[in-house]
Design a protein around this motif. Structure first.
Motif, PDB file in Angstrom:
ATOM      1  N   LEU A 451       0.830  -1.199   0.000  1.00 53.57           N
ATOM      2  CA  LEU A 451       0.000   0.000   0.000  1.00 53.57           C
ATOM      3  C   LEU A 451       0.870   1.257   0.000  1.00 53.57           C
ATOM      4  O   LEU A 451       0.618   2.215  -0.747  1.00 53.57           O
ATOM      5  N   VAL A 452       1.921   1.252   0.812  1.00 55.93           N
ATOM      6  CA  VAL A 452       2.830   2.407   0.846  1.00 55.93           C
ATOM      7  C   VAL A 452       3.528   2.581  -0.495  1.00 55.93           C
ATOM      8  O   VAL A 452       3.657   3.695  -1.009  1.00 55.93           O
ATOM      9  N   LEU A 453       3.986   1.489  -1.108  1.00 61.86           N
ATOM     10  CA  LEU A 453       4.655   1.569  -2.406  1.00 61.86           C
ATOM     11  C   LEU A 453       3.712   2.102  -3.487  1.00 61.86           C
ATOM     12  O   LEU A 453       4.094   2.942  -4.311  1.00 61.86           O
ATOM     13  N   ALA A 454       2.478   1.600  -3.475  1.00 65.65           N
ATOM     14  CA  ALA A 454       1.518   2.074  -4.467  1.00 65.65           C
ATOM     15  C   ALA A 454       1.225   3.558  -4.280  1.00 65.65           C
ATOM     16  O   ALA A 454       1.160   4.319  -5.257  1.00 65.65           O
ATOM     17  N   SER A 455       1.045   3.967  -3.050  1.00 62.83           N
ATOM     18  CA  SER A 455       0.783   5.386  -2.789  1.00 62.83           C
ATOM     19  C   SER A 455       1.958   6.250  -3.219  1.00 62.83           C
ATOM     20  O   SER A 455       1.782   7.315  -3.817  1.00 62.83           O
ATOM     21  N   ALA A 456       3.172   5.787  -2.941  1.00 64.40           N
ATOM     22  CA  ALA A 456       4.360   6.551  -3.347  1.00 64.40           C
ATOM     23  C   ALA A 456       4.459   6.636  -4.858  1.00 64.40           C
ATOM     24  O   ALA A 456       4.814   7.688  -5.412  1.00 64.40           O
ATOM     25  N   ALA A 457       4.149   5.535  -5.545  1.00 63.90           N
ATOM     26  CA  ALA A 457       4.221   5.549  -7.004  1.00 63.90           C
ATOM     27  C   ALA A 457       3.203   6.510  -7.603  1.00 63.90           C
ATOM     28  O   ALA A 457       3.512   7.283  -8.517  1.00 63.90           O
ATOM     29  N   VAL A 458       1.980   6.470  -7.095  1.00 59.90           N
ATOM     30  CA  VAL A 458       0.947   7.370  -7.608  1.00 59.90           C
ATOM     31  C   VAL A 458       1.312   8.818  -7.326  1.00 59.90           C
ATOM     32  O   VAL A 458       1.186   9.692  -8.198  1.00 59.90           O
ATOM     33  N   ALA A 474       6.228   3.169 -13.247  1.00 60.64           N
ATOM     34  CA  ALA A 474       5.644   2.248 -14.226  1.00 60.64           C
ATOM     35  C   ALA A 474       4.838   1.147 -13.546  1.00 60.64           C
ATOM     36  O   ALA A 474       3.906   0.599 -14.137  1.00 60.64           O
ATOM     37  N   LEU A 475       5.185   0.824 -12.310  1.00 61.35           N
ATOM     38  CA  LEU A 475       4.465  -0.216 -11.573  1.00 61.35           C
ATOM     39  C   LEU A 475       3.218   0.301 -10.877  1.00 61.35           C
ATOM     40  O   LEU A 475       2.493  -0.495 -10.271  1.00 61.35           O
ATOM     41  N   ALA A 476       2.949   1.603 -10.950  1.00 56.55           N
ATOM     42  CA  ALA A 476       1.841   2.169 -10.194  1.00 56.55           C
ATOM     43  C   ALA A 476       0.494   1.508 -10.508  1.00 56.55           C
ATOM     44  O   ALA A 476      -0.223   1.111  -9.579  1.00 56.55           O
ATOM     45  N   PRO A 477       0.095   1.344 -11.786  1.00 58.35           N
ATOM     46  CA  PRO A 477      -1.191   0.673 -12.031  1.00 58.35           C
ATOM     47  C   PRO A 477      -1.222  -0.749 -11.495  1.00 58.35           C
ATOM     48  O   PRO A 477      -2.249  -1.216 -10.996  1.00 58.35           O
ATOM     49  N   VAL A 478      -0.086  -1.454 -11.605  1.00 53.99           N
ATOM     50  CA  VAL A 478      -0.034  -2.820 -11.087  1.00 53.99           C
ATOM     51  C   VAL A 478      -0.212  -2.826  -9.578  1.00 53.99           C
ATOM     52  O   VAL A 478      -0.971  -3.644  -9.024  1.00 53.99           O
ATOM     53  N   LEU A 479       0.456  -1.919  -8.893  1.00 53.15           N
ATOM     54  CA  LEU A 479       0.348  -1.873  -7.438  1.00 53.15           C
ATOM     55  C   LEU A 479      -1.063  -1.499  -6.996  1.00 53.15           C
ATOM     56  O   LEU A 479      -1.560  -1.999  -5.978  1.00 53.15           O
ATOM     57  N   ILE A 480      -1.720  -0.634  -7.758  1.00 55.55           N
ATOM     58  CA  ILE A 480      -3.113  -0.309  -7.442  1.00 55.55           C
ATOM     59  C   ILE A 480      -3.976  -1.557  -7.547  1.00 55.55           C
ATOM     60  O   ILE A 480      -4.842  -1.828  -6.696  1.00 55.55           O
ATOM     61  N   GLY A 481      -3.756  -2.342  -8.602  1.00 55.15           N
ATOM     62  CA  GLY A 481      -4.500  -3.593  -8.742  1.00 55.15           C
ATOM     63  C   GLY A 481      -4.199  -4.571  -7.642  1.00 55.15           C
ATOM     64  O   GLY A 481      -5.091  -5.272  -7.136  1.00 55.15           O
ATOM     65  N   VAL A 482      -2.939  -4.643  -7.206  1.00 53.54           N
ATOM     66  CA  VAL A 482      -2.555  -5.551  -6.122  1.00 53.54           C
ATOM     67  C   VAL A 482      -3.268  -5.171  -4.823  1.00 53.54           C
ATOM     68  O   VAL A 482      -3.840  -6.029  -4.130  1.00 53.54           O
ATOM     69  N   ILE A 483      -3.235  -3.901  -4.495  1.00 49.78           N
ATOM     70  CA  ILE A 483      -3.888  -3.457  -3.259  1.00 49.78           C
ATOM     71  C   ILE A 483      -5.388  -3.718  -3.318  1.00 49.78           C
ATOM     72  O   ILE A 483      -6.001  -4.185  -2.346  1.00 49.78           O
ATOM     73  N   ALA A 484      -5.995  -3.422  -4.468  1.00 58.32           N
ATOM     74  CA  ALA A 484      -7.443  -3.658  -4.587  1.00 58.32           C
ATOM     75  C   ALA A 484      -7.771  -5.129  -4.408  1.00 58.32           C
ATOM     76  O   ALA A 484      -8.763  -5.487  -3.741  1.00 58.32           O
ATOM     77  N   ALA A 485      -6.941  -6.023  -4.975  1.00 54.23           N
ATOM     78  CA  ALA A 485      -7.203  -7.453  -4.838  1.00 54.23           C
ATOM     79  C   ALA A 485      -7.111  -7.892  -3.380  1.00 54.23           C
ATOM     80  O   ALA A 485      -7.965  -8.635  -2.879  1.00 54.23           O
ATOM     81  N   LEU A 486      -6.070  -7.437  -2.699  1.00 55.28           N
ATOM     82  CA  LEU A 486      -5.909  -7.839  -1.307  1.00 55.28           C
ATOM     83  C   LEU A 486      -7.036  -7.311  -0.428  1.00 55.28           C
ATOM     84  O   LEU A 486      -7.531  -8.008   0.470  1.00 55.28           O
ATOM     85  N   VAL A 487      -7.476  -6.089  -0.685  1.00 55.74           N
ATOM     86  CA  VAL A 487      -8.564  -5.514   0.102  1.00 55.74           C
ATOM     87  C   VAL A 487      -9.872  -6.237  -0.173  1.00 55.74           C
ATOM     88  O   VAL A 487     -10.637  -6.577   0.750  1.00 55.74           O
ATOM     89  N   ALA A 821      -7.296   3.967 -11.271  1.00 48.90           N
ATOM     90  CA  ALA A 821      -5.916   4.097 -11.750  1.00 48.90           C
ATOM     91  C   ALA A 821      -5.798   5.208 -12.778  1.00 48.90           C
ATOM     92  O   ALA A 821      -4.866   6.025 -12.737  1.00 48.90           O
ATOM     93  N   VAL A 822      -6.735   5.239 -13.709  1.00 49.84           N
ATOM     94  CA  VAL A 822      -6.685   6.285 -14.747  1.00 49.84           C
ATOM     95  C   VAL A 822      -6.878   7.656 -14.125  1.00 49.84           C
ATOM     96  O   VAL A 822      -6.164   8.621 -14.448  1.00 49.84           O
ATOM     97  N   ARG A 823      -7.833   7.768 -13.202  1.00 49.83           N
ATOM     98  CA  ARG A 823      -8.089   9.062 -12.576  1.00 49.83           C
ATOM     99  C   ARG A 823      -6.912   9.526 -11.715  1.00 49.83           C
ATOM    100  O   ARG A 823      -6.570  10.712 -11.706  1.00 49.83           O
ATOM    101  N   LEU A 824      -6.298   8.596 -11.017  1.00 51.77           N
ATOM    102  CA  LEU A 824      -5.193   8.974 -10.142  1.00 51.77           C
ATOM    103  C   LEU A 824      -3.936   9.329 -10.933  1.00 51.77           C
ATOM    104  O   LEU A 824      -3.182  10.228 -10.569  1.00 51.77           O
ATOM    105  N   LEU A 825      -3.702   8.600 -12.022  1.00 53.97           N
ATOM    106  CA  LEU A 825      -2.452   8.779 -12.758  1.00 53.97           C
ATOM    107  C   LEU A 825      -2.571   9.792 -13.888  1.00 53.97           C
ATOM    108  O   LEU A 825      -1.551  10.206 -14.438  1.00 53.97           O
ATOM    109  N   ALA A 826      -3.788  10.173 -14.258  1.00 57.87           N
ATOM    110  CA  ALA A 826      -3.983  11.068 -15.403  1.00 57.87           C
ATOM    111  C   ALA A 826      -3.235  12.391 -15.278  1.00 57.87           C
ATOM    112  O   ALA A 826      -2.673  12.866 -16.271  1.00 57.87           O
TER     113      ALA A 826
END
Length: 894
Positions: A451-458, A474-487, A821-826
């Motif tokens: 979660l911390v890594l994804a937040s830092a990437a975004v 570059a890993l930000a969308p992947v990390l967002i998907g990982v966090i969503a899956a775990l949650v 992911a699109v909204r956060l990274l746009a």
């Protein structure tokens, strides 16, 4: 392999496919990046891409003989050979297009009266003695120039050749004699002995110094119009005649021009290439050249600008491609993990028995590693071979490393999974659903870390943009998907368990049983859900990128043309052309307008394009295209003497709303008042314009000069026939294609599309593996329930209802995660570079931000939902069709 040949073949195919894709990617990237670099160098003019070194004439203090010797081809040739040795790799000169010689820095006036004089001024000639003229030209008339004896600064006459274009425009023939001024001597006579045609007119040999091939009409500095113009041409002397230039006031200079060989350029050597160019242009290599040529040698090139432009384009494209590749790689890795987990589950009883009989954990892992390697290593080698054959270009080391990494992962998954499951000796396995297995503290720490890594990437991407190049970005969308899956895996069983309670009160056990089973989600559900969410997030991001690129190009083309097609002439259009265009197939509406590009408000020096339109018709066009819509009635003249005008903001700020006299190109004058302000308008693509009612203009100024067409299926062939009438015809589809200017763009788009498609394929494979893993347990459940009276239709409903919550979870979670992911990274992603690399494209359309594409969000999610429920229904049908099953030990009906 004998015990489970099907599983071995499936693993081999998975490893071979994944290794092949992993090996293909770096080679595909190398190919399109190298093609893009070579395209950039080839498309640049030779004056920009060549390295040109020049030296002034030898010092006057040295003896005349040494000065003349310094200009001879033997001396220049030796220096040229030394120069080639100085140039450092990866800058490799193209020896066929590189050359050297002597030329005049200042042209010389030729007083011959038969030479053309456009404004009465005599023509001027530049004398040049290039090396290799015979190799780069074909003789059309006469013979090549040569020398008779030794040529010195005092030689009275020399021979020369001219190109066919120079001969045609300056009326030069073989045998003509042209005199140029001398210094302390009589004029030098240059006899034309031959006319030559370039073998490669577009090659660097001729285009680095365009005057050698084609004469130009020059203007005296400070003159206006064509009042003081004269022809400037080149006379090509034999190399041995170069000393004769010392007897003229033309300031002869020695030159060496090096054309880079595009075939030797690679994107991976871009930094070294830039260093080599800088060293030769103004660094240590230039000092080496000066040591054996002349201390005043100067070097100039535009190649460094070409390389910088390419680097900027690549830096804007590479991070976007990395996002898709990281997403696809993550899903592929998850599928390999799932395949290993499936094999471990299949062999759980066998491994538990081995451990119970005294087998060591190290021995079991070694045996499983060897068994897997027997299948995976040949498969990985086969996949690598297929990749090398499919893409026979690029770095071999990267491809081998990628394929080896896939093979190593495939070999290690089963032993590691078995070591985790059989670390302690057990005879019977415990339940592994979320009702009995609670998340450990280690898992909680790992999830928080992600979660911390994804937040830092975004945060990094939003602050610095996608071009920052960080791998974490570059890993930000992947990390967002990982966090969503775990949650989601932690949360979603809770509402299902609450729904199961009221469902128990309903008639029939199917609903309650399906909800109860779905609520006891297995811990192994994490990996399939992670694969699906990662793939859906990557697909949503990738689809939004591709859709944004298409929209940006379409928008830029629309802003440039103002409609779906534009027919324009320098003067008024032929009277019958508007009706002919209106009858063109596919044309819904044709708007005629007149444009005066040199209109002068208040008669001053500032010009503003003024478009004369039919208000209602033009208002419909503006509304349809979305370019500054306005009410047509407000622009109508309605008998007024002062014409209402629509203006751009800059024009409105400059002149205000007072009556404004405007002088048109035909000399007439109209008075306008700005009543509407719009940033865009279809008639003009610039930032300054005026639009008025055409009926208020003079008859000459009101004649249509432009037609704007709208229509979804315009007949391009018929429209281009209008070019025979002297008009310029441009279609929106053709203009859109112009923005794909580099193989770097098209190659990146192909790789991006392939990565997203591969990610979707692996997501489907992950879903299939999850269903295969649960298939035996579901088959046994249906068989036992049938002994209790469950019908086949109820069994199908049970499996479909059991699969539906998970499928809905993946579909809804994937769509939501992709949107987030699109909204956060746009804010950190600008698609302008990849969409509009053509010079001027970006300025026409502004920036191209990333926007959510609904189709990219909904279609993959619906596909997952339909596939999951469809497979569950098919499994229930097949199980019911088989009748009795081997899982039953009693109540078997044969």
């Amino acid at each position: 392999m004998r015990a489970a040949p099907g599983a071995a073949v499936a693993l081999a195919l998975l490893v071979a496919l994944t290794a092949s894709l992993a090996a293909v990617f770096p080679r595909a990237v190398d190919r399109y990046e190298d093609e893009g670099l070579r395209h950039a160098v080839e498309e640049a003019t030779a004056q920009s891409s060549s390295v040109q070194l020049s030296a002034p004439p030898p010092w006057s203090e040295i003896p005349q003989g040494e000065r003349e010797s310094a200009l001879l081809p033997d001396t220049l040739g030796k220096q040229y050979a030394q120069l080639l040795d100085v140039v450092r790799a990866p800058l490799v000169p193209d020896r066929e297009q590189s050359t050297y010689g002597v030329r005049n820095a200042q042209p010389l006036e030729a007083p011959e009266p038969w030479l053309p004089r456009p404004s009465g001024l005599p023509a001027q000639m530049s004398l040049a003695a290039p090396n290799g003229l015979a190799d780069h030209s074909r003789l059309r008339e006469g013979r090549l120039p040569r020398t008779d004896g030794t040529v010195t600064a005092a030689t009275a006459e020399v021979e020369a050749a001219v190109t066919t274009e120079t001969a045609a425009k300056l009326r030069i023939k073989a045998g003509s004699v042209i005199h140029v001024p001398g210094v302390e001597r009589a004029p030098l006579a240059v006899r034309i002995t031959g006319i030559v045609a370039p073998r490669d007119p577009e090659g660097a040999y001729w285009t680095t110094q365009p005057l050698l091939r084609r004469p130009s009409l020059s203007r005296v500095p400070g003159s206006i119009g064509n009042e003081q113009t004269y022809w400037l041409g080149a006379l090509l002397l034999a190399p041995e005649a170069a000393p004769a230039l010392l007897g003229t006031p033309g300031n002869p200079v020695r030159y060496w021009q090096l054309a880079p060989d595009p075939a030797s350029l690679t994107a991976r050597d871009l930094s070294r290439l830039s260093s080599a160019v800088a060293a030769l242009e103004s660094g240590p290599d230039l000092l080496k050249v000066r040591a054996f040529t002349d201390p005043e040698v100067d070097a100039s090139t535009g190649l460094d600008d070409v390389l910088t432009s390419y680097a900027e384009l690549r830096s804007g494209i590479s991070p976007l491609v990395a996002v898709a590749v990281f997403g696809t790689g993550t899903v592929a890795a998850i599928v390999l993990l799932m395949a290993g987990g499936l094999a471990a589950d299949r062999r759980r009883a066998e491994l538990a028995l081995i451990r119970a009989r005294g087998g060591s954990l190290r021995g079991v892992m070694g045996r499983l590693l060897a068994e897997t390697a027997v299948v995976a290593v040949p498969a990985g080698a086969l996949g690598l071979t297929a990749a090398l054959l499919a893409v026979p270009y690029g770095r071999l080391s990267y491809a081998v490393t990628a394929a080896a990494a896939v093979t190593l992962l495939a070999c290690a998954v089963l032993p590691l999974r078995a070591a985790t499951a059989h670390r302690a000796v057990r005879v019977h396995g415990a339940r592994e659903d979320l009702t009995s297995v609670r998340p450990s503290r280690r898992r909680t720490v790992a999830e928080l870390t992600l979660l911390v890594l994804a937040s830092a990437a975004v945060f990094t991407l939003r602050q610095r943009g996608a071009a920052s190049g960080d791998q974490l970005v570059a890993l930000a969308p992947v990390l967002i998907g990982v966090i969503a899956a775990l949650v989601l895996v932690r949360v979603y069983p809770l509402p299902l368990r609450h729904l199961a309670r009221p469902a128990a009160r309903l008639r029939g056990a199917v609903g309650h049983l399906s909800l109860a089973r779905a609520g006891r989600t297995s811990v192994s559900t994490v990996l399939p859900l992670l694969a699906l969410l990662t793939a859906l997030t990557t697909a949503a991001f990738g689809g939004s990128v591709l859709a944004g690129v298409t929209d940006a190009r379409d928008r830029a083309a629309l802003l440039t043309l103002g409609a779906d097609a534009r027919v324009e002439a320098i003067g008024p259009l032929p009277a019958d052309l508007p009706e002919e265009v209106r009858s063109t197939s596919g044309a819904d509406e044709v708007t005629a307008l007149s444009i005066a590009y040199q209109a002068k408000p208040e008669g001053g020096p500032v010009t503003v394009p003024l478009a004369g339109v039919e208000p209602e018709e033009y208002a419909r066009l503006a509304g349809r295209t979305g370019l500054g819509a306005f009410p047509g009635g407000e622009l109508s003249r309605s008998g007024q003497r002062v014409l209402p005008a629509l203006a751009s903001p800059s024009v409105a700020d400059r002149y205000g709303t007072r009556p404004l006299p405007v002088r048109l190109e035909d000399g007439s004058e109209v008075t306008v008042r700005i009543v509407l302000v719009r940033e865009l308008t279809p008639a003009v693509s610039g930032t300054e314009f005026l639009v008025v009612d055409r009926s208020g203009l003079s008859a000459e100024a009101a004649r249509p000069s432009t037609l704007l067409l709208t229509g979804d299926h315009l007949d391009a062939g018929t429209l281009h026939k209008a070019e025979d009438a002297g008009t310029d015809v441009r279609l929106r589809s053709e203009e859109r294609a112009r923005y794909v200017d580099s193989p770097l763009q098209s190659g990146a788009e192909r790789v991006y599309t392939a990565a997203v498609a591969a990610g979707a394929g692996y997501a489907v494979l992950a879903l299939l593996l999850a269903l295969v893993r649960a298939a035996p347990e579901r088959a046994a459940l249906l068989a036992r329930l049938r002994t209790m009276g469950l019908t086949r239709s109820q069994g199908r409903r049970l499996l479909v209802l059991e699969a539906l919550p998970g499928a809905l979870l993946a579909a809804a979670g994937g769509a939501l995660t992709g949107w987030a992911a699109v909204r956060l990274l746009a804010p950190g992603v600008d698609l302008t570079t990849i969409a509009l690399a053509t010079p001027g494209g970006g300025s026409a359309a502004g920036t191209a931000p990333l926007r959510t594409d609904p189709a990219s969000l909904l279609l993959p999610a619906l596909a997952v939902l339909l596939l999951a429920t469809g497979i569950a229904a098919a499994q229930a049908w097949w199980t019911g069709r088989k009748g009795s099953v081997t899982e039953l030990r009693a109540g078997d009906a044969r």
